[in-house]
Motif scaffolding. Structure first.
Motif, short mmCIF file in Angstrom:
data_model
loop_
_atom_site.label_atom_id
_atom_site.label_comp_id
_atom_site.label_asym_id
_atom_site.label_seq_id
_atom_site.Cartn_x
_atom_site.Cartn_y
_atom_site.Cartn_z
N MET A 35 0.83 -1.19 0.00
CA MET A 35 0.00 0.00 0.00
C MET A 35 0.87 1.25 0.00
SD MET A 35 -3.03 -1.26 2.59
CE MET A 35 -3.29 0.36 3.21
N LEU A 36 1.97 1.24 0.73
CA LEU A 36 2.84 2.40 0.79
C LEU A 36 3.52 2.70 -0.53
CD1 LEU A 36 4.57 2.13 4.27
CD2 LEU A 36 2.86 3.78 3.52
N THR A 37 3.94 1.68 -1.27
CA THR A 37 4.61 1.92 -2.55
C THR A 37 3.65 2.49 -3.58
OG1 THR A 37 4.25 -0.37 -3.26
CG2 THR A 37 6.37 0.15 -2.23
N GLY A 38 2.36 2.32 -3.37
CA GLY A 38 1.38 2.89 -4.28
C GLY A 38 1.08 4.35 -3.98
N VAL A 39 1.51 4.86 -2.83
CA VAL A 39 1.27 6.25 -2.48
C VAL A 39 2.15 7.13 -3.35
CG1 VAL A 39 1.41 7.96 -0.65
CG2 VAL A 39 0.62 5.66 -0.13
N GLU A 40 1.56 8.09 -4.01
CA GLU A 40 2.28 8.93 -4.97
C GLU A 40 3.40 9.72 -4.32
OE1 GLU A 40 2.88 9.77 -8.83
OE2 GLU A 40 1.29 8.49 -8.09
N GLY A 41 3.22 10.19 -3.09
CA GLY A 41 4.23 11.02 -2.44
C GLY A 41 5.50 10.26 -2.09
N LEU A 42 5.44 8.97 -1.93
CA LEU A 42 6.61 8.21 -1.52
C LEU A 42 7.30 7.50 -2.68
CD1 LEU A 42 5.21 6.58 1.73
CD2 LEU A 42 6.65 8.59 1.53
N ALA A 43 6.62 7.37 -3.80
CA ALA A 43 7.17 6.63 -4.93
C ALA A 43 8.10 7.54 -5.74
CB ALA A 43 6.05 6.10 -5.81
N VAL A 44 9.23 6.98 -6.15
CA VAL A 44 10.15 7.69 -7.04
C VAL A 44 10.47 6.79 -8.22
CG1 VAL A 44 11.18 9.14 -5.26
CG2 VAL A 44 12.17 6.91 -5.73
N ALA A 45 10.78 7.42 -9.34
CA ALA A 45 11.07 6.65 -10.55
C ALA A 45 12.47 7.02 -11.04
CB ALA A 45 10.03 6.95 -11.62
N GLU A 46 13.23 6.02 -11.42
CA GLU A 46 14.61 6.19 -11.91
C GLU A 46 14.59 6.62 -13.38
OE1 GLU A 46 18.75 6.16 -11.89
OE2 GLU A 46 17.44 5.87 -10.18
N LEU A 47 15.36 7.64 -13.68
CA LEU A 47 15.49 8.11 -15.06
C LEU A 47 16.66 7.43 -15.75
CD1 LEU A 47 14.91 11.95 -14.69
CD2 LEU A 47 13.31 10.22 -15.49
N LYS A 126 19.68 15.53 -14.45
CA LYS A 126 19.09 16.26 -13.33
C LYS A 126 17.59 16.24 -13.59
CE LYS A 126 18.66 20.71 -11.13
NZ LYS A 126 17.23 20.72 -11.26
N PRO A 127 16.82 15.56 -12.72
CA PRO A 127 15.37 15.47 -12.94
C PRO A 127 14.69 16.83 -12.93
CG PRO A 127 16.11 13.91 -11.27
CD PRO A 127 17.26 14.83 -11.53
N PRO A 128 13.52 16.93 -13.53
CA PRO A 128 12.77 18.19 -13.50
C PRO A 128 12.46 18.59 -12.05
CG PRO A 128 11.75 16.65 -15.04
CD PRO A 128 12.82 15.90 -14.31
N ALA A 129 12.50 19.87 -11.78
CA ALA A 129 12.22 20.37 -10.43
C ALA A 129 10.81 19.98 -9.99
CB ALA A 129 12.38 21.88 -10.40
N GLY A 130 10.70 19.52 -8.76
CA GLY A 130 9.40 19.16 -8.19
C GLY A 130 8.82 17.85 -8.67
N SER A 131 9.60 17.08 -9.42
CA SER A 131 9.08 15.80 -9.93
C SER A 131 9.41 14.66 -8.97
CB SER A 131 9.69 15.50 -11.30
OG SER A 131 11.07 15.22 -11.17
N GLN A 132 8.86 13.49 -9.25
CA GLN A 132 9.11 12.30 -8.45
C GLN A 132 10.20 11.43 -9.08
OE1 GLN A 132 7.74 11.78 -5.46
NE2 GLN A 132 6.75 13.73 -5.70
N TYR A 133 11.08 12.04 -9.88
CA TYR A 133 12.13 11.31 -10.56
C TYR A 133 13.46 11.44 -9.82
CZ TYR A 133 8.98 11.23 -14.58
OH TYR A 133 7.91 11.03 -15.41
#
Length: 150
Positions: A35-47, A126-133
């Motif tokens: 359930m926690l990994t599905g929360v948008e605020g905690l998930a990050v994606a590798e570029l 460098k990921p976009p500012a404010g993104s989850q990347y």
């Protein structure tokens, strides 16, 4: 009290109860973590970066670098940073921001030392500012190979 000490049945159910508690606990923990990994605020994606060409020769080159997320979708607003690895760059460090299609165009001029037959140029993001990347893992390096005519 003496009757309790002589009772050998008291320990019979304890191992079964411990196993049941352990199984239920592990299942609950697994469910909560899922359930926690599905929360948008905690998930990050590798570029990652996909260079147009990953093998080039020394000299001047125009390259397109595509910045993608884990699903292979382009990422606009990221900054590609190209710098020397074991091959030198005349420019030192080159940066370019990705457009709507996730493409950053850079002009580089790699060179090799006299005794080198090949080397690499490193590309970071460098990921976009404010993104989850994030960009924690190494990206595809560009291989610089001395041509036969040089």
């Amino acid at each position: 009290m003496s009757r309790f000490c002589r009772d050998e049945r008291a320990i019979e159910g304890l191992p079964v109860r411990l196993v049941v508690a352990l199984v239920v606990g592990v299942a609950s923990l697994s469910l909560m973590l899922n359930m926690l990994t599905g929360v948008e605020g905690l998930a990050v994606a590798e570029l990652d970066v996909r260079p147009e060409k990953d093998v080039i020769t020394p000299g001047s080159h125009e390259l397109d670098l595509v910045v993608v997320d884990p699903d292979g979708d382009p990422v606009p607003g990221a900054t590609a940073v190209v710098k020397s690895g074991s091959a030198s760059l005349a420019e030192g460090v080159v940066t370019a921001e990705t457009g709507d299609r996730g493409v950053a165009s850079v002009s580089i001029e790699p060179s090799l030392l006299a005794h080198q037959q090949d080397g690499t140029v490193v590309v970071d993001v460098k990921p976009p500012a404010g993104s989850q990347y994030v960009d924690r893992r190494g990206n595809t390096e560009i291989l610089v190979v001395r041509g036969a005519g040089e």
